[in-house]
Design a protein around this motif. Structure first.
Motif, short mmCIF file in Angstrom:
data_model
loop_
_atom_site.label_atom_id
_atom_site.label_comp_id
_atom_site.label_asym_id
_atom_site.label_seq_id
_atom_site.Cartn_x
_atom_site.Cartn_y
_atom_site.Cartn_z
N VAL A 63 -6.25 -16.24 -11.89
CA VAL A 63 -5.44 -17.30 -11.28
C VAL A 63 -6.21 -18.61 -11.29
O VAL A 63 -7.36 -18.67 -10.85
CB VAL A 63 -5.05 -16.94 -9.83
N ASN A 64 -5.59 -19.65 -11.80
CA ASN A 64 -6.21 -20.97 -11.89
C ASN A 64 -5.98 -21.73 -10.58
O ASN A 64 -4.85 -22.00 -10.20
CB ASN A 64 -5.59 -21.74 -13.06
N VAL A 65 -7.08 -22.08 -9.90
CA VAL A 65 -6.98 -22.77 -8.61
C VAL A 65 -7.74 -24.09 -8.64
O VAL A 65 -8.64 -24.28 -9.46
CB VAL A 65 -7.52 -21.91 -7.45
N SER A 66 -7.38 -24.99 -7.75
CA SER A 66 -8.07 -26.27 -7.66
C SER A 66 -8.07 -26.74 -6.21
O SER A 66 -7.04 -26.66 -5.53
CB SER A 66 -7.39 -27.32 -8.54
N CYS A 67 -9.22 -27.20 -5.73
CA CYS A 67 -9.34 -27.73 -4.37
C CYS A 67 -10.10 -29.05 -4.39
O CYS A 67 -11.00 -29.25 -5.21
CB CYS A 67 -10.10 -26.76 -3.46
N SER A 68 -9.74 -29.94 -3.51
CA SER A 68 -10.43 -31.22 -3.39
C SER A 68 -10.31 -31.71 -1.96
O SER A 68 -9.50 -31.21 -1.18
CB SER A 68 -9.85 -32.25 -4.37
N GLY A 69 -11.11 -32.71 -1.64
CA GLY A 69 -11.11 -33.24 -0.28
C GLY A 69 -12.09 -32.49 0.59
O GLY A 69 -12.38 -31.31 0.36
N SER A 70 -12.61 -33.15 1.58
CA SER A 70 -13.61 -32.54 2.46
C SER A 70 -12.96 -31.75 3.58
O SER A 70 -12.05 -32.25 4.25
CB SER A 70 -14.50 -33.63 3.06
N PRO A 71 -13.43 -30.53 3.82
CA PRO A 71 -12.91 -29.76 4.95
C PRO A 71 -13.25 -30.45 6.26
O PRO A 71 -14.33 -31.01 6.41
CB PRO A 71 -13.65 -28.43 4.83
N VAL A 72 -12.32 -30.44 7.19
CA VAL A 72 -12.53 -31.03 8.51
C VAL A 72 -12.32 -29.96 9.56
O VAL A 72 -11.24 -29.36 9.61
CB VAL A 72 -11.57 -32.21 8.75
N ASP A 73 -13.33 -29.72 10.37
CA ASP A 73 -13.23 -28.69 11.39
C ASP A 73 -12.05 -28.97 12.31
O ASP A 73 -11.89 -30.08 12.82
CB ASP A 73 -14.53 -28.64 12.20
N GLY A 74 -11.21 -27.97 12.50
CA GLY A 74 -10.06 -28.13 13.38
C GLY A 74 -8.78 -28.53 12.66
O GLY A 74 -7.70 -28.47 13.25
N LYS A 75 -8.87 -28.93 11.40
CA LYS A 75 -7.68 -29.32 10.64
C LYS A 75 -7.32 -28.23 9.64
O LYS A 75 -8.20 -27.60 9.04
CB LYS A 75 -7.91 -30.64 9.89
N PRO A 76 -6.04 -28.00 9.43
CA PRO A 76 -5.64 -26.98 8.45
C PRO A 76 -5.87 -27.44 7.03
O PRO A 76 -5.97 -28.64 6.75
CB PRO A 76 -4.14 -26.82 8.73
N VAL A 77 -5.95 -26.48 6.13
CA VAL A 77 -6.02 -26.77 4.70
C VAL A 77 -4.58 -26.93 4.20
O VAL A 77 -3.71 -26.12 4.52
CB VAL A 77 -6.72 -25.63 3.93
N VAL A 78 -4.34 -27.97 3.44
CA VAL A 78 -3.02 -28.18 2.85
C VAL A 78 -2.97 -27.46 1.50
O VAL A 78 -3.84 -27.67 0.65
CB VAL A 78 -2.72 -29.68 2.65
N VAL A 79 -1.98 -26.63 1.32
CA VAL A 79 -1.82 -25.89 0.06
C VAL A 79 -0.49 -26.29 -0.57
O VAL A 79 0.57 -26.10 0.03
CB VAL A 79 -1.88 -24.38 0.29
N VAL A 80 -0.57 -26.86 -1.75
CA VAL A 80 0.62 -27.36 -2.45
C VAL A 80 1.15 -26.28 -3.39
O VAL A 80 0.41 -25.73 -4.21
CB VAL A 80 0.29 -28.64 -3.25
N LEU A 81 2.45 -25.98 -3.28
CA LEU A 81 3.10 -25.02 -4.16
C LEU A 81 4.12 -25.77 -5.02
O LEU A 81 5.11 -26.31 -4.52
CB LEU A 81 3.82 -23.94 -3.35
N ALA A 82 3.86 -25.80 -6.31
CA ALA A 82 4.72 -26.54 -7.24
C ALA A 82 5.99 -25.77 -7.56
O ALA A 82 6.14 -24.59 -7.24
CB ALA A 82 3.95 -26.82 -8.53
N GLY A 83 6.93 -26.45 -8.20
CA GLY A 83 8.17 -25.82 -8.61
C GLY A 83 7.98 -25.01 -9.88
O GLY A 83 6.90 -24.96 -10.47
N LEU A 84 9.05 -24.36 -10.31
CA LEU A 84 9.01 -23.56 -11.52
C LEU A 84 8.69 -24.46 -12.72
O LEU A 84 9.19 -25.57 -12.82
CB LEU A 84 10.35 -22.87 -11.75
N ASP A 85 7.82 -23.95 -13.60
CA ASP A 85 7.39 -24.66 -14.81
C ASP A 85 6.50 -25.86 -14.52
O ASP A 85 6.20 -26.65 -15.40
CB ASP A 85 8.59 -25.11 -15.67
#
Length: 301
Positions: A63-85
């Protein structure tokens, strides 16, 4: 004039099908590549997360994954789910903007982008297992906010009710209707011909797994995801209305589908993105970013 109408009808068919998370349409990814990290390696994990772009193993698949941005204690991680294709390339610019203040991750679902194809037909639950595996590696024990577009929105909304310990907020951007298959049949009769008949047939076929992800996504009731913040954003430019004969009906059932998603939570909010087509995070990036950050802030409270 007839040629113009024909061209408009075909364009509407392509957009409508993609909008419902159904079939691939020609699309130029140029302009979405800026900020995309194609590094083959990842930097040292921070707060249980990863940085950069890399292929990981999940449920025995690549599975191809990508993450960016600095983690901030107490804040959730935003996970983007794209549309089909769509995938990492399509959402790159959106994720880059979000990562200026938030930690953001995304991935190519099986059959999409640089991820491995599924071994066979996938159920929504099976796709959810891949998402769980990805979250384990990119977010660890950190709560997440899922920001889903089109079919990615449907998958996020289906996933959240069963993972309330982890999913603390949802942003659904023109998400595929929970009753998309029935919606099309309700509007376009079996007796329809031409482009309308094609759309009806393609909808049924795609819902049965004839798509890149081999994903079978039958209609289903909306289940509660708990008392979490949910923002549902629908398109404001009524391009579905351009479809001959059935355009107004398509717009109506699409809007009804967006309202159905508000049943996810008592804290759901439905809004319309003025001057935006299906790709809200492209046409109205600032609005989509604001929604994500608002939900993330509420989730952190």
């Amino acid at each position: 004039m007839a040629r113009v109408i024909r061209k408009t009808a075909l364009a509407a068919l392509c957009i409508t099908a993609a909008c419902a998370g159904l079939v691939a349409c020609d699309d130029d990814d140029e302009g979405f590549l800026e900020g995309l990290d194609d590094s083959p390696s990842l930097s040292k994990p921070a707060l249980g997360g990863l940085s950069g772009t890399k292929k990981i193993r999940v449920e025995g698949r690549s599975v191809n994954v990508s993450c960016s941005g600095s983690p901030v204690d107490g804040k959730p991680v935003v996970v983007v789910l794209a549309g089909l294709d769509d995938g990492l390339k399509k959402t790159a610019a959106f994720r880059k903007t979000l990562s200026e203040k938030d930690r953001v991750c995304s991935y190519d679902r099986l059959g999409e982008g640089a991820s491995e194809a599924p071994a066979g037909p996938q159920t929504v639950a099976a796709s959810g297992k891949i998402l769980t595996g990805v979250l384990d590696q990119v977010a660890g024990d950190t709560p997440v906010v899922l920001a889903g577009h089109s079919l990615g929105g449907l998958l996020a909304a289906r996933y959240a009710p069963d993972h309330q310990d982890r999913v603390k907020g949802l942003v659904l951007m023109d998400a595929t209707s929970p009753t998309s298959n029935g919606d099309i049949k309700k509007v376009i009769p079996e007796s329809a011909t031409g482009d309308s008949a094609d759309l009806r047939a393609q909808t049924a076929a795609a819902g049965e797994g004839l798509n890149r992800e081999k994903l079978v996504f039958p209609d289903a009731e909306v289940r509660s995801a708990g008392d979490i913040p949910v923002e549902v954003i629908q398109h404001g430019t009524k391009y579905l209305g351009q479809f001959p004969v059935y355009g107004d009906g398509l717009e109506k059932v699409w809007s009804e589908g967006q309202r159905k998603w508000t049943a996810l939570s008592g804290r759901s909010k439905l809004s319309t993105a003025a001057d935006s087509g299906h790709y809200i995070y492209v046409d109205r990036t600032e609005l989509a970013v604001k929604a994500v950050r608002s939900v993330a802030a509420q989730a952190a409270e």
